[in-house]
Enzyme design. Structure first.
Site, PDB file in Angstrom:
ATOM      1  N   GLY A 123       0.793  -1.212   0.000  1.00 56.59           N
ATOM      2  CA  GLY A 123       0.000   0.000   0.000  1.00 56.59           C
ATOM      3  C   GLY A 123       0.826   1.263   0.000  1.00 56.59           C
ATOM      4  O   GLY A 123       0.296   2.359   0.200  1.00 56.59           O
ATOM      5  N   GLY A 167       2.359   2.411  -2.581  1.00 49.51           N
ATOM      6  CA  GLY A 167       2.267   3.050  -3.893  1.00 49.51           C
ATOM      7  C   GLY A 167       3.277   2.548  -4.905  1.00 49.51           C
ATOM      8  O   GLY A 167       3.336   3.068  -6.021  1.00 49.51           O
ATOM      9  N   LYS A 168       4.045   1.493  -4.539  1.00 47.10           N
ATOM     10  CA  LYS A 168       5.077   0.986  -5.445  1.00 47.10           C
ATOM     11  C   LYS A 168       4.498   0.546  -6.783  1.00 47.10           C
ATOM     12  O   LYS A 168       4.974   0.945  -7.856  1.00 47.10           O
ATOM     13  CB  LYS A 168       5.769  -0.245  -4.827  1.00 47.10           C
ATOM     14  CG  LYS A 168       6.416  -0.010  -3.499  1.00 47.10           C
ATOM     15  CD  LYS A 168       6.891  -1.334  -2.921  1.00 47.10           C
ATOM     16  CE  LYS A 168       5.726  -2.260  -2.699  1.00 47.10           C
ATOM     17  NZ  LYS A 168       5.748  -3.287  -1.789  1.00 47.10           N
ATOM     18  N   SER A 169       3.462  -0.311  -6.699  1.00 48.47           N
ATOM     19  CA  SER A 169       2.905  -0.861  -7.935  1.00 48.47           C
ATOM     20  C   SER A 169       2.203   0.202  -8.767  1.00 48.47           C
ATOM     21  O   SER A 169       2.211   0.139  -9.992  1.00 48.47           O
ATOM     22  CB  SER A 169       1.928  -1.993  -7.615  1.00 48.47           C
ATOM     23  OG  SER A 169       2.652  -3.105  -7.175  1.00 48.47           O
ATOM     24  N   GLU A 190       7.148  -6.923  -8.336  1.00 52.47           N
ATOM     25  CA  GLU A 190       7.095  -8.077  -7.445  1.00 52.47           C
ATOM     26  C   GLU A 190       7.088  -9.381  -8.236  1.00 52.47           C
ATOM     27  O   GLU A 190       6.388 -10.338  -7.908  1.00 52.47           O
ATOM     28  CB  GLU A 190       5.871  -7.999  -6.531  1.00 52.47           C
ATOM     29  CG  GLU A 190       5.926  -6.767  -5.640  1.00 52.47           C
ATOM     30  CD  GLU A 190       4.867  -6.796  -4.545  1.00 52.47           C
ATOM     31  OE1 GLU A 190       4.518  -7.878  -4.087  1.00 52.47           O
ATOM     32  OE2 GLU A 190       4.404  -5.712  -4.156  1.00 52.47           O
TER      33      GLU A 190
END
Lengths: 286, 267, 321
Positions: free
Chosen positions: B40, B42-44, B163
């Protein structure tokens, strides 16, 4: 006696690979109280197949197993209530998405107990207890399971099994996909449930750090066979895990590296970072 | 100008709270960047924005000097590819060959050229013998490698791994990381989103995200010395560095500390 | 779920593998129409002969085709028996007295037990089943001693009944053989591309055959994945006590929902991720794309199409005269 495997083998046939032996000649005993067991092995080693035998989801091709007094063989027996075995041995699958389907967390957790002919009110109590046991408070009862975070979904799916009050709980890679902190929180929770309720817990995992730190019994599957059943530390001392496509705990790897590079004589078998630090300090003083 | 430039990028789902807030980063050609941060953070979302799958609320993204927008997305995506987390949900082809071809087909590469490139890039990820295999008969790691070959075949030189190793077992994970290392050696720009601190250590620089913002973006060696970055972000230091940081700063420990650092940063 | 033979491509070499999928689709279609036009059992038997010769020429193992028939075997047998029993036209050719006595019943029971036990150990269960059916007949006919349980009855076969049942069964057999040859020798990708190309002219009436083909090929690709997933979901819910074999109707409904909801939600998430993956690889719906597979029309295809057209023409001529 909880579960006893007696020369259990399981074959399955698939179009791509033909006949495939998933597990072969497994002998194994798991008692119904107070055990905390890790089950490890590379992908395709047969550990998931082994787990599915534990609550009679699949039947052995040959050999037999005894689950709480019921003898399971390759033939379905009319005398055995297979459903009741699944109440005694709860199996939690890896992805919570496979089982969550109700519009509220409460209803979803109640699904399991309600399949065993109990009243709605009783199921509600069980659901609440199970939810608290996995570390979520009552505000979650009315929430939609699909709006929860990955870790919360996982907990709800575990609560869904715990609500049936099984004596043995089997979890398929419960910590995968979580960050290290999340892993530890969940492992502490399992350890807590194990200590509080005395339920035997079997956990499939790839994480050797966790295996070393949390468990005192580890089962290793390799190419369909059970090749080790005993203390984790003994495993790391005796077996060459790299051959079995497994890894060593980080503490052991780091300390071994120091020994090699600096000609030290550290005892590499240290479970935690704190233990490893003490060992390094001890060696540095000499 | 840097190879990738993100300027004051913000993004929100349905105009609610910002998932990305005021992100400004520069990435040079051939760099390996790791993005860390708990679920959560915000990486993706950032990864999706970089390949133009999301339209930013405010801010700009430049890839090799081109401003990424609806009109330029097609051109930009020739440069930048992404490997997602779930190996099964990005395998479009019925066979390995089809899947590697998919991107090239979209770029209207002539057939003869496609066949040659498929062979070349399948060999690169060691899937040449499996060109006719169907996804049902491939392991997760193999599927991810096919995804890499498909991106390479499009001549992309930036690959984002969102990921991409998280659903693999440790063995296949290590194997995939080996392939990523060779890609980096070949001069590709790598952006790797991961939970595994040991994987992040392979990067030249690490970007730590927290609640949609850039918490830190520094050289790997530098960031690893800052204990607070890890405690603030629910991250765990790798064992070797945790030990190194815990040893007192005196002479008798210096040698051990150096070796611990050496161990952690082996590339 | 990976071992469904019907509709399954098996890699191999031989004439049919080298034909263009368009040729195969069109030819199979023509010959099927021709088979439906045939009217007598004699014509059909010739057609069956031709089909078998086709298999031999194409070096397709007949056993594999027979395996393809397995799922509809029961249907074939029932059609056959019903046609024989119900059709009472024409000359009576068999009129066999049968009796059910206490001993016949005993023998029947014995035969049943032997069949059940043997079927556990013998590989060719179907042959065994046929042997079992035959032994029922023999017992009913020849075991005529002992205390009769019902009045003796007779088993009659009429010429027309035999003809009709043979007709229906042989026709089904040919149709299935043809379609098995098609799917056995054509990769799903080629099949969809063949269909796409054949339907290309429909673009004029607004039918986007390329998207259609892509949808089919993606569906084909995800069928094993979805089956696998459905199986896992079923096991996951069975672990929560959902018993899919027993239980009241109301419970059952809930259990079916417990299967369907996760399946749909996972499929939904997957489609979103898949769409992202496709878009990131520059897929734009409706845009021009090149293809890795190219369909090449060769002299073989001309020959095969000509033959199938001739067969169709022949059948039409037969129908008219």
């Amino acid at each position: 006696m909880g579960i006893r495997f007696n020369q259990v083998s399981y074959d399955y046939s698939s179009f791509a690979q033909g006949l495939y032996t998933a597990i072969k000649d497994i002998n194994l005993e798991i008692t119904e109280k107070n055990e905390f067991i890790a089950l490890v092995g590379h992908t395709g080693s047969g550990k998931s197949t082994l787990a599915k035998h534990m609550n009679a989801l699949i039947f052995p091709t040959s050999g037999s197993l005894e689950i709480f007094g019921n003898i399971i063989t390759s033939k379905r027996s009319k005398k055995i209530k297979y459903n009741s075995i699944r109440k005694k041995v709860g199996l939690v699958f890896q992805f919570p998405e496979y089982q969550l389907f109700e519009e509220t967390v409460e209803k979803d957790i109640m699904f399991g107990p309600m399949n065993f002919k109990i009243t709605r009110d009783e199921a509600k109590i069980l659901a609440k207890e199970a939810l608290n046991l996995v570390g979520l408070d009552d505000t979650y009862l009315t929430r939609n399971p699909y709006n929860l975070s990955g870790g919360e979904k996982k907990r709800v799916s575990i609560a869904g099994i715990l609500a049936m009050d099984p004596d043995i709980l089997v979890l398929d890679e419960p910590t995968s996909g979580l960050d290290p902190a999340g892993k530890r929180v969940l492992m502490n929770l399992f350890k807590d449930i194990n200590e509080k309720t005395g339920k035997t817990i079997v956990i499939i995992t790839h994480d050797m750090d966790l295996v070393y730190q949390y468990f005192n019994r580890v089962l290793v599957m390799n190419d369909s066979k059970l090749i080790y059943d005993g203390l984790p530390e003994q495993l790391f001392k005796e077996k060459d895990l790299y051959i079995n496509h497994l890894d060593y705990p980080n503490t052991i790897k780091v300390l071994t590296y120091l020994n090699q590079k600096l000609n030290l004589n550290l005892n590499v078998y240290q479970k935690t970072n704190a233990d490893a630090l003490l060992e390094i300090k001890r060696a540095a003083k000499l | 100008m840097s190879y990738i430039e993100v300027k004051e990028l913000s993004y929100s789902y349905n105009n609610k709270t910002n998932v990305l807030e005021d992100i400004s980063i520069n990435i040079e050609k051939g760099e390996w960047i790791a993005i860390l941060g708990h679920n959560g953070s915000g990486k993706s979302t950032l990864a999706k924005a970089l390949v133009g799958l999301l339209e930013p609320a405010t801010g700009e993204i430049f890839i090799d000097g081109t401003l990424l927008n609806e009109d330029s997305a097609f051109e930009v995506r020739k440069k930048i590819g992404i490997v997602f987390q779930n190996p099964d949900n990005q395998f479009v082809g019925v066979t390995v060959r089809d899947d590697i071809a998919f991107g090239m087909e979209n770029l209207c590469v002539p057939r003869e050229e496609m066949l040659e490139k498929i062979k070349f890039f399948a060999k690169k990820v060691n899937m040449l013998d499996s060109l006719d295999k169907e996804p049902a008969n491939l392991s997760g790691g193999q599927k991810q490698r096919v995804a890499i070959a498909g991106i390479l075949a499009m001549q992309s030189d930036i690959i984002i791994f969102d990921e991409a190793t998280s659903m693999l077992d440790p063995f296949s994970r290590e194997e995939l990381v080996k392939y990523i290392k060779t890609l980096h050696k070949d001069g590709l720009t790598i952006i790797m989103i991961t939970h595994e601190i040991n994987e992040a250590l392979l990067a030249d620089r690490i970007l730590v995200m927290n609640k949609g913002k850039v918490y830190a973006f520094e050289e790997t060696e530098v960031i690893m010395k800052k204990k607070e970055v890890f405690t603030d972000n629910h991250l765990e230091l790798p064992v070797a560095l945790d030990l190194a940081n815990s040893l007192e700063e005196n002479e008798s420990h210096k040698e051990i500390r150096d070796k611990l650092w050496e161990y952690a940063l082996i590339k | 779920m990976k071992n469904i033979i019907i509709g399954q491509y098996i890699p191999g070499k031989g004439l049919f593998y080298r034909l263009d999928p368009r040729t195969k689709i069109v030819s199979v279609l023509f010959i099927m129409i021709a088979v439906f036009l045939l009217q007598t059992i004699e014509q059909l038997l010739i057609a069956l002969g031709v089909a078998i010769i086709m298999l031999l020429i194409g070096r397709i193992s007949i056993i594999k085709v027979l395996k393809g028939l397995k799922p509809i075997l029961v249907l074939l047998i029932f059609t056959f028996i019903f046609q024989i029993m119900l059709n009472r036209e024409g000359v009576m050719i068999v009129n066999q007295e049968m009796q059910l006595t206490i001993f016949t019943a005993l023998f029947l029971l014995l035969a049943l037990i032997i069949w059940r036990i043997l079927s556990r150990y013998i590989r060719y269960r179907f042959l065994l089943f046929l042997a079992f059916v035959a032994s029922i007949f023999l017992i009913l006919v020849y075991v005529d001693f002992g205390y009769p349980l019902v009045n003796s009855f007779s088993f009659k076969i009429y010429e027309q009944g035999l003809r009709m049942s043979a007709f229906v069964v042989v026709r089904l057999l040919i149709i299935i053989t043809l379609s098995t040859v098609l799917t056995l020798t054509t990769k799903p990708t080629d099949l969809t591309q063949g269909l796409e190309k054949l339907m290309h002219p429909l673009k004029k009436i607004g039918f986007d055959s390329e998207s259609f083909a892509l949808i089919i090929s993606i569906s084909l690709r995800y069928i094993p994945t979805i089956f696998d997933e459905a199986n896992k979901i079923m096991l996951a819910q069975a672990s929560r006590g959902a018993d899919f074999s027993e239980g009241k109707l109301k419970d059952k409904l809930k259990q079916v929902i417990s299967l369907l909801v996760p399946m749909f939600i996972i499929a939904f998430m997957r489609s979103e991720e898949l769409a992202n993956a496709m878009e990131s690889r520059n897929f734009v719906p409706g845009e021009k794309r090149t293809r890795i597979y190219e369909l090449v029309f060769s002299y073989r295809d001309v020959l095969a199409t000509t033959i199938s057209v001739l067969i169709l023409a022949g059948a039409i001529v037969l129908k008219v005269i």
